[in-house]
Design a protein around this motif. Structure first.
Motif, mmCIF file in Angstrom:
data_model
loop_
_atom_site.group_PDB
_atom_site.id
_atom_site.type_symbol
_atom_site.label_atom_id
_atom_site.label_comp_id
_atom_site.label_asym_id
_atom_site.label_seq_id
_atom_site.Cartn_x
_atom_site.Cartn_y
_atom_site.Cartn_z
ATOM 1 N N TYR A 110 -8.667 -45.278 -19.787
ATOM 2 C CA TYR A 110 -7.466 -44.617 -19.260
ATOM 3 C C TYR A 110 -7.791 -43.306 -18.556
ATOM 4 C CZ TYR A 110 -4.513 -48.069 -21.497
ATOM 5 O OH TYR A 110 -3.897 -49.249 -21.835
ATOM 6 N N ALA A 246 1.731 -48.860 -20.143
ATOM 7 C CA ALA A 246 1.976 -48.643 -21.574
ATOM 8 C C ALA A 246 2.109 -49.972 -22.313
ATOM 9 C CB ALA A 246 3.231 -47.794 -21.769
ATOM 10 N N PHE A 249 -1.146 -51.818 -23.120
ATOM 11 C CA PHE A 249 -2.075 -51.192 -24.060
ATOM 12 C C PHE A 249 -2.501 -52.155 -25.159
ATOM 13 C CE2 PHE A 249 -2.792 -48.835 -28.024
ATOM 14 C CZ PHE A 249 -3.839 -48.020 -27.634
ATOM 15 N N ILE A 309 5.630 -51.089 -27.858
ATOM 16 C CA ILE A 309 5.466 -49.941 -26.959
ATOM 17 C C ILE A 309 6.424 -50.050 -25.777
ATOM 18 C CG2 ILE A 309 3.883 -48.813 -25.346
ATOM 19 C CD1 ILE A 309 1.636 -49.376 -27.285
ATOM 20 N N VAL A 313 9.210 -47.191 -24.631
ATOM 21 C CA VAL A 313 9.122 -46.387 -23.412
ATOM 22 C C VAL A 313 10.133 -46.805 -22.357
ATOM 23 C CG1 VAL A 313 6.678 -45.925 -23.787
ATOM 24 C CG2 VAL A 313 7.338 -47.885 -22.395
#
Length: 320
Positions: A110, A246, A249, A309, A313
């Motif tokens: 990242y 995100a 991930f 996630i 988000v």
């Protein structure tokens, strides 16, 4: 959300059960058995057959599987024929090396991918975008094990900047600062080698999202209202473009599973990947089945983490 987590955990149980049966049958289908190559060829065949009978290797597969599963549910995955020690203890010695390698790879991935993806997407069709895109094409084309060998030869043997094997310098006392620095120093080159390859997918995904988001109506509206270019990028374009990253991930964790198998073998890094390959070649079935189940569990958990996630988000998505 908690109901979904509990429901997904219950779904994991039959998935792991089917995976365990498949892995067990594939292990039994391999030529030979756990005693192959580990006994003296001149040993009396009757004594060898008695040893197989004592270990239960002559039992039907479903009997062997049932006995193995009962012990596995109690945390006992059997004995390693190669290392002469319990499988759970053997994996426990290796698992933290693989975890630290995976964490270091994710951090480096990242740290490299997000700046490159933002630059390539914001300034698309420029020389910087062409250089970054060229790097991603090379990354897609280069096999991980070939790239790892090149990195090992170049920075390990040729320039002698990094160690070429192991996870810590021999003789360093555990728990000291020197031990921690030695651990980091030994995992840096394997993690960087894997990160430079796994980065390319994230770079391309982020670049595509930024370019696509720049053309949407709400971005044109924000510019028409007089919002500054930095505000448009930071508050609208970048924020929306990072949502798939995100969500990706958890799947990055799954992708690292295959990568660590090759990287640990190339760099002689004592983790679960190296143990997995050596156990396959030596027909150490108890270790192989336990590791595949562990990898399968990590893959299922990675998919669950990605969904959670994304629901956190992105306010438009809520798991109930």
């Amino acid at each position: 959300m908690w109901k979904t987590i509990v429901r997904r955990i219950f779904i994991m149980i039959p998935q792991l059960f089917l995976l365990s049966i498949l892995v067990f049958l594939l292990a039994k289908a391999m030529p030979g058995d756990a005693l192959t190559g580990l006994v003296d060829p001149s040993l009396d065949p009757a004594a060898l057959e008695a040893q197989r009978e004592r270990l239960g290797l002559n039992d039907p597969w479903h009997v062997q599987y049932w006995n193995w599963m009962i012990h596995a549910l109690q945390g006992d995955f059997g004995q390693s024929f190669r290392f002469k020690m319990p499988v759970s203890e053997l994996i426990g010695q290796r698992i933290f090396n693989t975890i630290w390698l995976s964490v270091a790879t994710l951090i480096l991935t990242y740290l490299i991918a997000i700046p490159l993806g933002i630059t390539s997407g914001r300034y698309n069709d420029t020389w910087a975008d062409r250089l970054i895109t060229g790097y991603t094409y090379l990354g897609f084309a280069a096999p991980l094990f070939i790239f790892g060998l090149v990195m090992l030869w170049l920075f390990g043997f040729h320039f002698d900047w990094f160690p070429t094997g192991g996870s810590v310098k021999p003789g360093v006392e555990p728990g000291t600062a020197a031990y921690v620095f030695s651990k980091i120093y030994h995992l840096l080159l394997p993690a960087l080698s894997m990160a430079l390859i796994t980065t390319v997918t994230t770079v391309q995904l982020l670049r595509s999202e930024i370019i696509d988001t720049k053309q949407r109506d709400f971005i044109l509206t924000a510019r028409a209202k007089g919002a500054s270019e930095s505000r448009v990028y930071n508050r609208h374009i970048l924020r929306n473009s990072l949502l798939p990253i995100a969500a990706f991930f958890g799947y990055e964790i799954t992708g690292l599973i295959g990568g660590t198998v090759f990287i640990e073998s190339i760099f002689s890094y004592p983790g679960m990947g190296q143990l997995f390959l050596s156990s396959i070649s030596l027909r150490d079935f108890s270790v192989v089945t336990a590791l595949v189940l562990l990898y399968g569990l990590a893959s299922i958990l990675g998919a669950l983490i990605s969904d959670l996630i994304l629901s956190i988000v992105d306010p438009r998505i809520r798991i109930k």
